[in-house]
Scaffold this motif. Structure first.
Motif, short mmCIF file in Angstrom:
data_model
loop_
_atom_site.label_atom_id
_atom_site.label_comp_id
_atom_site.label_asym_id
_atom_site.label_seq_id
_atom_site.Cartn_x
_atom_site.Cartn_y
_atom_site.Cartn_z
N SER A 192 -3.85 4.96 -5.67
CA SER A 192 -3.83 4.28 -4.80
C SER A 192 -2.74 3.60 -4.45
CB SER A 192 -4.79 3.30 -4.93
OG SER A 192 -6.31 3.60 -4.38
N ILE A 193 -2.33 3.64 -3.48
CA ILE A 193 -0.36 3.79 -3.15
C ILE A 193 -0.73 2.35 -2.36
CG2 ILE A 193 1.38 4.16 -1.92
CD1 ILE A 193 0.84 6.82 -2.68
N ILE A 194 -0.33 1.02 -3.48
CA ILE A 194 -0.38 -0.51 -2.21
C ILE A 194 1.02 -0.45 -1.63
CG2 ILE A 194 -1.47 -2.62 -2.52
CD1 ILE A 194 -3.41 -0.61 -4.77
N LYS A 195 0.99 -1.23 -0.76
CA LYS A 195 2.41 -1.84 -0.68
C LYS A 195 1.74 -3.61 -0.79
CE LYS A 195 4.72 -3.12 3.54
NZ LYS A 195 5.24 -2.68 4.96
N VAL A 196 2.78 -3.98 -1.56
CA VAL A 196 2.37 -5.51 -1.86
C VAL A 196 3.77 -6.22 -1.12
CG1 VAL A 196 2.03 -7.04 -3.70
CG2 VAL A 196 1.52 -4.85 -3.74
N THR A 197 3.15 -7.68 -0.37
CA THR A 197 4.50 -8.02 0.10
C THR A 197 4.79 -9.82 -0.19
OG1 THR A 197 3.51 -8.02 2.39
CG2 THR A 197 4.67 -6.41 2.36
N GLY A 198 3.70 -9.86 -0.79
CA GLY A 198 3.55 -11.49 -1.20
C GLY A 198 2.55 -11.60 -2.50
N GLU A 199 2.85 -12.91 -2.41
CA GLU A 199 1.16 -13.53 -3.76
C GLU A 199 0.12 -13.03 -2.68
OE1 GLU A 199 -0.06 -13.54 -6.70
OE2 GLU A 199 1.87 -14.62 -7.07
N GLY A 200 -0.92 -12.30 -3.12
CA GLY A 200 -1.89 -11.83 -2.24
C GLY A 200 -1.74 -11.11 -0.77
N ARG A 201 -0.23 -10.72 -0.80
CA ARG A 201 -0.85 -10.08 0.65
C ARG A 201 -0.15 -8.43 0.22
NH1 ARG A 201 0.82 -13.09 4.93
NH2 ARG A 201 2.34 -10.86 5.86
N PHE A 202 -1.15 -7.64 0.62
CA PHE A 202 -0.65 -6.11 0.20
C PHE A 202 -2.17 -5.02 0.65
CE2 PHE A 202 -4.78 -8.35 -2.12
CZ PHE A 202 -5.47 -7.06 -1.38
N GLU A 203 -1.82 -4.03 1.29
CA GLU A 203 -2.25 -3.06 1.94
C GLU A 203 -2.42 -1.69 1.54
OE1 GLU A 203 -1.92 -1.53 6.21
OE2 GLU A 203 -0.13 -2.65 5.43
N ARG A 204 -3.85 -1.19 0.92
CA ARG A 204 -4.00 0.50 0.47
C ARG A 204 -2.94 0.98 1.47
NH1 ARG A 204 -6.68 4.90 -0.11
NH2 ARG A 204 -6.93 5.71 -2.10
N ILE A 205 -1.74 1.20 0.70
CA ILE A 205 -1.58 2.66 2.59
C ILE A 205 -1.35 3.78 2.50
CG2 ILE A 205 0.28 0.84 2.67
CD1 ILE A 205 2.03 1.79 1.92
N SER A 206 -1.51 4.02 1.23
CA SER A 206 -2.03 5.24 0.98
C SER A 206 -2.48 6.03 -0.23
CB SER A 206 -0.88 6.09 0.72
OG SER A 206 -0.47 7.74 0.93
N GLY A 207 -2.88 6.86 -0.70
CA GLY A 207 -3.54 7.46 -2.20
C GLY A 207 -3.46 9.29 -2.08
N THR A 208 -4.48 9.40 -3.15
CA THR A 208 -4.55 10.90 -2.99
C THR A 208 -5.84 11.29 -3.79
OG1 THR A 208 -3.64 13.05 -4.25
CG2 THR A 208 -2.42 10.94 -4.61
N SER A 209 -6.39 11.87 -3.98
CA SER A 209 -7.89 12.29 -5.24
C SER A 209 -7.46 13.09 -6.14
CB SER A 209 -8.98 12.93 -3.92
OG SER A 209 -8.08 14.71 -3.18
N LEU A 210 -6.40 14.00 -5.57
CA LEU A 210 -4.94 14.15 -7.61
C LEU A 210 -4.52 13.03 -8.02
CD1 LEU A 210 -3.95 17.54 -5.81
CD2 LEU A 210 -6.03 17.13 -6.15
N GLY A 211 -5.74 12.95 -8.90
CA GLY A 211 -5.06 11.74 -9.76
C GLY A 211 -5.57 12.15 -11.63
N GLY A 212 -5.84 11.25 -12.25
CA GLY A 212 -6.05 11.22 -13.95
C GLY A 212 -7.12 12.16 -14.25
N GLY A 213 -7.99 11.71 -13.12
CA GLY A 213 -9.30 12.55 -13.65
C GLY A 213 -9.59 13.88 -13.44
N THR A 214 -8.77 13.77 -11.82
CA THR A 214 -8.28 15.46 -11.85
C THR A 214 -7.22 16.77 -13.29
OG1 THR A 214 -7.47 15.36 -9.53
CG2 THR A 214 -7.03 16.92 -9.96
N LEU A 215 -7.16 15.61 -13.63
CA LEU A 215 -5.96 16.43 -15.15
C LEU A 215 -6.90 16.61 -15.96
CD1 LEU A 215 -3.11 17.75 -16.38
CD2 LEU A 215 -3.12 15.15 -17.19
N TRP A 216 -7.97 15.34 -16.32
CA TRP A 216 -8.68 15.23 -17.61
C TRP A 216 -9.76 16.51 -16.93
CZ3 TRP A 216 -12.61 10.91 -18.39
CH2 TRP A 216 -13.01 10.52 -20.15
N GLY A 217 -10.18 16.45 -15.68
CA GLY A 217 -11.38 17.78 -15.18
C GLY A 217 -11.08 19.24 -15.26
N LEU A 218 -9.63 19.30 -14.80
CA LEU A 218 -9.51 20.38 -14.66
C LEU A 218 -9.71 21.05 -16.01
CD1 LEU A 218 -7.28 20.73 -11.35
CD2 LEU A 218 -9.18 21.77 -12.11
#
Ligand SMILES: Nc1ncnc2c1ncn2[C@@H]1O[C@H](COP(=O)(O)OP(=O)(O)O)[C@@H](O)[C@H]1O
Ligand SMILES: CC(C)(COP(=O)(O)O)[C@@H](O)C(=O)NCCC(=O)O
Ligand SMILES: [Mn+2]
Length: 783
Positions: A192-218
């Motif tokens: 998950s890629i999250i932009k944080v602009t203040g205390e409690g102010r955030f937005e998930r702006i992007s992400g990718t399914s190629l992550g830790g689980g991908t490495l572990w699984g492959l």
């Protein structure tokens, strides 16, 4: 300041209470809190819990993780915490009596609180409720992640660092500036890629399914290996160019025109097709290739998102990182490469526990996030009034790592990793005013960075192991009166297992607990002892040696008083060094000490004086010819002969020559070092037989003060505020002992006169400085 029902204001160290694991008092913490947070993700369930002692002396946070597939084990572990800490340090009958640290050891003021976050908080909610029999409070995942990261950034000293090959762990303090905005790239099963602009102010702006689980699984599919740690281990020896297609494979050389080197990866796993389709590939090569593939890809996506949103700070979190150098290198390299050095990749020492930490500190008294944008996920528990902390508000860091030493990890076998604790520190630790610490001359407490010196690193780990076995032998021989009872013996065994386990882990992952130094290894040992409830194993030894030394003091004073002035200074300095031979931490000397074979004269005869390390004469001349010192701060070391026959007479000389003297001693026990309380008692006793000491003690020209530290070494940036106050205006700083003046502070510089007094009692420490065993370090530096 309140965080989730825990009051951090005015935290202080409360001195020594034998048998109690914690002596850090939170005077304003009235509530007894039984609280556990769990963040159950796709791969792992991360647990954060607080332990507190019988007198509500809380303040230790523990971190551990389980595989989500073993969620039942995790739930059992949490239940054992609620039941009174069966899986904790004090797991035996008598420990309960003594109030050893326990999440549930004392009767809490309110019912237990379980905070749960991550997808599994929903998936396993019924299981949690049924098995734990308490209300489960479910917290939103993104909210917890960002709240946890904000907390760690703001509150925890030495949490955030950058990585480079020559400086694998360079700490940065992000709070010198506004901490927002930043990007959080959380690499768990997915990303998950999250932009944080203040205390409690955030937005998930992007992400990718190629992550830790991908490495572990492959990797599991391709190599058959199941354990993620084993996979990480393999990457070390692998050569990815055996399976990747490199730029050089295509061009035969660099493609310099567009900035590609022959050694750059052109196509991950692309070499398999060309290189040897029918060949059996090495698991290690595959592991390395895939680690690069996943990390590079995440690094690049992170960069693009940061670029798109004009953000320069990128925090990488998630359990995937694990402080693994190759992973951090790849992520850092990607950010640096793509941003041409404009952006920095920031890493965290609690990277895998952001969500659990955020959930832990979440209650009504913590500001609830206000929606930053319509796309922000809503809170499941959500009707609280949003309150927001001003984004620029900064606080003194109230917590610091005592490294990642988790009892839970060592005891709950199925936990995937022991990942540490956060300790409350006394709220105000400050630098010695005379310490030189500037851009041009930065202060570094540690003489050798063991992370950079593989040979010394393995020597010191082995030395600690040897020393620890020696300690067991010592106890078995009856030389440690404070350890003679059956309960202490059992604790000692637990300590040995715990400490050796940490050392084993450090052998495998030298950076697991942060930059490695002799100071850290020695500090870790003390911490493990305190953890199992052994507050002061050398108490009896210290008492005995002090009694013997104090009995010999009047004669020694009479004898040195009769000497000519210069000779007096020389003798007193040399007695400090002889006294420093009484070191129960030294493998080389311990047996002799236990056999009672050392006295001050004999100790002195063992020391060599070599001009590279000894300039006694310069100090003798200074005392004879220079202006009188007004105020001296003496960092003392061992009890017994060291402090009674070495340091006290030296302090008495300074007093006689017109200086006020501050004796700075450890706040808590470590080896046979004298503690502040013990030292105050020693001075009072010595004063009964000596008019000069009596007058100085009465009038306050001689004072004893706690350093705020509790290890055999010393970080001069972290001193108790009272000591810093007393040290103002000091024109002489003296540092005694191998731990404080050789392993640490060997190169420390001061704005006033300084003298370092110690004996090289360890071969490697001597070798590293070009000294011989039992060379004296008696080094005076004029301001
Ligand atoms: N000991 C371990 N066991 C399993 N996975 C591990 C381990 N250490 C690191 N990992 C990596 O961490 C990932 C899980 O990260 P985490 O932040 O816990 O995500 P999640 O919340 O999705 O479970 C795994 O997919 C794996 O890549
Ligand atoms: C722990 C010590 C630094 C204490 O020395 P001191 O500061 O008391 O002079 C020293 O005993 C030491 O480095 N011991 C570990 C190595 C060994 O086993 O000799
Ligand atoms: Mn010592």
């Amino acid at each position: 300041m309140m965080f989730g029902g825990i009051d951090s204001t005015g935290a202080i160290i409360d001195g020594i209470k034998p048998g109690e694991a914690h002596d850090i008092l939170l005077p304003n913490q009235r509530q007894r809190v039984q609280k556990v947070a769990v963040d159950i993700g796709g791969s792992l369930a991360k647990v954060v819990y607080l332990t507190s002692g019988r007198h509500n002396q809380g303040g230790r946070l523990h971190f551990t993780a389980f595989e989500t597939d073993n969620v039942e084990t995790c739930v059992r572990f949490i239940r054992s915490l609620l039941d009174g800490g069966a899986a904790q340090a004090g797991d035996e009958e008598e420990d309960e009596e003594e109030g050893s640290s326990s999440c549930g050891g004392s009767v809490p003021d309110s019912g237990p609180v379980i905070m749960a976050t991550g997808g599994g908080a929903h998936r396993f909610r019924a299981l949690l409720g049924r098995e734990l029999g308490v209300e489960i409070r479910v917290e939103d995942e993104m909210e917890s992640l960002t709240a946890g990261l904000n907390f760690l950034i703001r509150e925890v000293a030495d949490e955030v660092f950058t990585y480079s090959e020559d400086k694998p762990m360079q700490f940065v303090d992000p709070t010198t500036d506004d901490i927002f905005p930043y990007l959080l790239v959380n690499i768990g099963s997915g990303v998950s890629i999250i932009k944080v602009t203040g205390e409690g102010r955030f937005e998930r702006i992007s992400g990718t399914s190629l992550g830790g689980g991908t490495l572990w699984g492959l990797l599991h599919l391709l190599t058959g290996v199941r354990s993620f740690d084993a996979m990480l281990g393999m990457t070390k020896s692998g050569d990815n160019s055996k399976v990747d297609m490199m730029v050089g494979d295509i061009y035969g050389s660099d493609y310099g025109k567009i900035g590609l080197k022959a050694t750059n990866i052109a196509s991950s796993m692309g070499g398999v097709y060309r290189k040897a389709l029918d060949k059996q590939h090495d698991d290690a090569d595959i592991a390395r290739s895939l680690l690069y593939m996943v990390s590079n890809n995440i690094g690049q996506i992170a960069y693009l998102n940061a670029q798109l949103h004009g953000i320069k700070r990128i925090y990488f979190g998630g359990y995937f990182i694990r402080g693994h150098p190759l992973t951090m290198h790849t992520l850092s390299y990607a950010i640096n490469f793509w941003s041409r050095g404009e952006m920095s990749a920031l890493f965290l020492r609690h990277e895998g526990f952001l969500g659990a930490t955020g959930a832990f500190f979440k209650t009504e008294d913590v500001p609830t996030p206000a929606p930053a944008s319509p796309s922000q996920p809503s809170t499941p528990t959500g009707q609280r009034t949003p309150r927001r902390r001003p984004p620029t508000e900064r606080r003194a860091k109230a917590y610091s790592f005592t490294e990642n030493f988790s009892i839970a990890g060592a005891i709950a076998d199925e936990a995937v990793g022991a990942l540490g604790m956060l300790d409350r520190e006394p709220s105000k630790l400050m630098a010695l005013p005379q310490l030189v610490n500037t851009g041009a001359q930065p202060y570094q407490p540690d003489t050798v960075d063991l992370s950079q010196e593989p040979q010394q690193q393995s020597y010191w780990i082995a030395a600690m192991e040897r020393n620890t076995h020696g300690l067991l032998d010592l106890a078995a021989s009856g030389a440690l009166p404070s350890c003679a009872d059956e309960a202490s013996r059992r604790r000692l065994e637990r300590f040995v297992a715990l400490y050796l386990d940490h050392l084993r882990r450090l052998r495998e992952r030298p950076l697991a607990y942060g930059a490695m130094s002799v100071r850290a290894l020695l500090g870790l040992r003390e911490q493990c002892l305190h953890e199992v409830g052994l507050e002061d194993i050398f108490a009896g030894v210290k008492q005995r040696e002090t009694d013997v030394a104090l009995a010999a003091l009047p004669a020694l004073l009479a004898q040195t008083d009769a000497l000519p002035a210069d000779e007096q200074v020389r003798q007193l300095l040399h007695n400090v060094l002889a006294g420093n031979m009484f070191d129960w931490g030294s493998t080389a000397l311990r047996e002799e000490l236990a056999a009672g074979q050392l006295d001050l004269a004999r100790a002195r005869s063992r020391i060599h004086w070599r001009s590279q390390f000894d300039n006694t004469d310069a100090f003798v001349r200074r005392m004879a010819g220079g202006p009188a010192y007004r105020r001296a701060v003496v960092f003392v070391d061992n009890s017994g002969a060291d402090v009674c026959l070495g340091v006290l007479p030296f302090a008495r000389l300074l007093l006689a020559r017109g200086a006020a003297v501050v004796l700075a001693a450890n706040s808590r026990p470590a080896l046979n070092d004298v503690t502040e309380r013990e030292l105050a008692d020693i001075v009072a006793r010595a004063a009964q037989d000596d008019d000069a000491l009596a007058a100085a003690w009465r009038e306050g020209t001689l004072v004893v003060c706690a350093t705020g530290s509790s290890g055999p070494c010393l970080d001069l940036r972290k001193l108790d505020e009272r000591l810093v106050r007393l040290a103002r205006g000091a024109d002489l700083v003296a540092i005694v002992g191998m731990g404080r003046a050789i392993h640490s502070n060997y190169r420390a510089r001061f704005a006033c006169d300084a003298i370092k007094l110690a004996v090289f009692k360890n071969q490697m420490a001597a070798d590293a400085a070009g000294a011989d065993m039992y060379d004296a370090l008696c080094w005076y530096d004029a301001a």
